[in-house]
Design an enzyme around this catalytic site. Structure first.
Site, PDB file in Angstrom:
ATOM      1  CD  GLU A 127      -2.667   6.072  -4.178  1.00  0.00           C
ATOM      2  OE1 GLU A 127      -3.446   5.970  -3.211  1.00  0.00           O
ATOM      3  OE2 GLU A 127      -1.486   6.439  -4.055  1.00  0.00           O
ATOM      4  CG  ASN A 169      -0.331   8.793 -10.533  1.00  0.00           C
ATOM      5  OD1 ASN A 169       0.701   8.513 -11.136  1.00  0.00           O
ATOM      6  ND2 ASN A 169      -0.345   9.281  -9.300  1.00  0.00           N
ATOM      7  CG  HIS A 205       5.682   6.091  -3.675  1.00  0.00           C
ATOM      8  ND1 HIS A 205       6.287   7.312  -3.429  1.00  0.00           N
ATOM      9  CD2 HIS A 205       4.436   6.376  -4.110  1.00  0.00           C
ATOM     10  CE1 HIS A 205       5.429   8.284  -3.702  1.00  0.00           C
ATOM     11  NE2 HIS A 205       4.298   7.753  -4.130  1.00  0.00           N
ATOM     12  CD  GLU A 232       2.428  10.017  -6.381  1.00  0.00           C
ATOM     13  OE1 GLU A 232       2.590   9.543  -5.241  1.00  0.00           O
ATOM     14  OE2 GLU A 232       1.304  10.268  -6.856  1.00  0.00           O
ATOM     15  CG  ASP A 234       9.312   8.292  -2.605  1.00  0.00           C
ATOM     16  OD1 ASP A 234       8.880   7.192  -2.999  1.00  0.00           O
ATOM     17  OD2 ASP A 234       8.642   9.047  -1.874  1.00  0.00           O
TER      18      ASP A 234
HETATM   19  C1  XIL Z   1       1.184  12.287   0.105  1.00  0.00           C
HETATM   20  C2  XIL Z   1       1.849  13.589   0.491  1.00  0.00           C
HETATM   21  O1  XIL Z   1       3.216  13.516   0.141  1.00  0.00           O
HETATM   22  C3  XIL Z   1       1.692  13.831   1.982  1.00  0.00           C
HETATM   23  O2  XIL Z   1       2.155  15.134   2.322  1.00  0.00           O
HETATM   24  C4  XIL Z   1       0.236  13.695   2.398  1.00  0.00           C
HETATM   25  O3  XIL Z   1       0.136  13.782   3.805  1.00  0.00           O
HETATM   26  C5  XIL Z   1      -0.335  12.376   1.932  1.00  0.00           C
HETATM   27  O4  XIL Z   1      -0.168  12.260   0.524  1.00  0.00           O
HETATM   28  N1  XIL Z   1       0.414   8.678  -3.421  1.00  0.00           N
HETATM   29  C6  XIL Z   1      -0.027   9.872  -3.929  1.00  0.00           C
HETATM   30  C7  XIL Z   1       0.344  11.145  -3.271  1.00  0.00           C
HETATM   31  O5  XIL Z   1      -0.643   9.885  -4.994  1.00  0.00           O
HETATM   32  O6  XIL Z   1      -0.671  12.117  -3.377  1.00  0.00           O
HETATM   33  C8  XIL Z   1       0.692  10.951  -1.825  1.00  0.00           C
HETATM   34  O7  XIL Z   1       1.187  12.181  -1.308  1.00  0.00           O
HETATM   35  C9  XIL Z   1       1.701   9.837  -1.665  1.00  0.00           C
HETATM   36  C10 XIL Z   1       1.150   8.538  -2.178  1.00  0.00           C
END
Ligand code: XIL
Length: 297
Positions: A127, A169, A205, A232, A234
């Protein structure tokens, strides 16, 4: 095949889940994990605040739990994430300049060395690009140590664990847009200058629609000579959740260098989001989204 992992493996890919060490004692959770998935990612346990809570004192207990769960399953283990502007330990948040740069590179070296030979892919930097139309780096304490912090991190990771694939990422990279183009330009520059980078992670996401250029964006990164992983995934429930899951799966399978997909949790109740974005409901039942993915793999 009848499971996500075995189906993905038919085309040489993996299907993974982010997992939490604290949930491994939950038998429903662990049953779904071991049945369906052939890759795991630590949801939090390998982050900077978890692995180096005070400077130079490294704690791997929970990260090792994730690793050992993956090894016991015969799964690939993704490492997440060596450097990120979030979930930094307090001591790092209060450093700057050369002291922060040195601490960050030491962190990369120490953690990648601890897990040397065991991690399939590391998210080396997470990020680091800004949202919106600038295509620029995100302002952060790490960015303020100099624009070369990302390549320094990749070089340190390669030295520490030469066998691991090294990924950049990020999120809001779900199509061809200013942010993903900024990342694209960085990866192209890294490849041109020999900075060691092997893959790009698209977090994915997602909300209630999928960008029409999702697959084209994967393809343009692949065309630079790096692998792409959906890292990641969802998807908000209430829109076209099952359709979007299916479309993401098909987009990855359409690109030879899209090598695997990870969902960010197992059951809706395990998610960091509150919009039921995963493949299994809170009771562990398969949702329509699950069937859509399985049919697409
Ligand atoms: C999130 C986790 O799912 C949570 O449990 C934590 O509180 C915060 O981080 N991008 C990412 C992940 O790269 O590491 C994040 O994970 C979600 C967003």
């Amino acid at each position: 095949a009848s499971t996500l992992g075995a189906s993905a493996a038919q085309t040489g890919r993996y299907y993974g889940a982010a997992i939490a060490a604290g949930r491994l004692g939950d038998s429903t959770y662990t049953r779904i994990l071991t049945t369906e998935f052939n890759s795991v990612t630590a949801e939090n346990e390998m982050k900077w605040d978890a692995t180096e809570p005070s400077q130079g004192r490294f704690t791997y207990t929970n990260g090792d739990r994730i690793l050992n769960q993956g090894i016991a399953m015969g799964a690939k283990v993704r490492g997440h994430a060596l450097l990120w502007h979030q979930q930094q330990p307090g001591w790092a948040q209060s450093l700057s300049g050369t002291a922060l740069r040195n601490a960050a590179i030491n962190h990369v070296t120490q953690v990648a060395t601890h897990y040397r030979g065991k991690i399939h892919t590391w998210d080396v930097v997470n990020e680091a690009f800004a949202d919106g139309g600038s295509g620029a780096r995100r302002d952060s304490n790490l960015q303020r140590t100099g624009n070369d912090w990302i390549e320094a991190a990749f070089r340190a990771a390669r030295t520490a664990d030469p066998a691991a694939k090294l990924c950049y990422n990020d999120y809001n990279t779900d199509g061809i847009n200013a942010k993903s183009t900024g990342i694209y330009n960085m990866v192209r520059d890294f490849k041109a200058r020999g900075v060691p980078i092997d893959c790009v992670g698209l977090q994915s996401h997602l909300g209630t629609s999928l960008d029409s250029t999702y697959q084209a964006n994967i393809q343009r990164f692949a065309d630079l000579g790096v692998d792409v992983q959906i890292t990641e995934l969802d998807v908000q429930q209430g829109g076209n959740q099952a359709n979007i899951y299916g479309a993401v799966t098909r987009a990855c399978l359409a690109v030879a260098r899209c090598t695997g997909i990870t969902v960010w949790g197992i059951r809706d109740t395990d998610s960091w989001r509150n919009d039921n974005p995963l493949l299994f409901d809170g009771s562990g039942n398969k949702k329509a989204a699950y069937t859509s993915v399985l049919n697409a793999l």
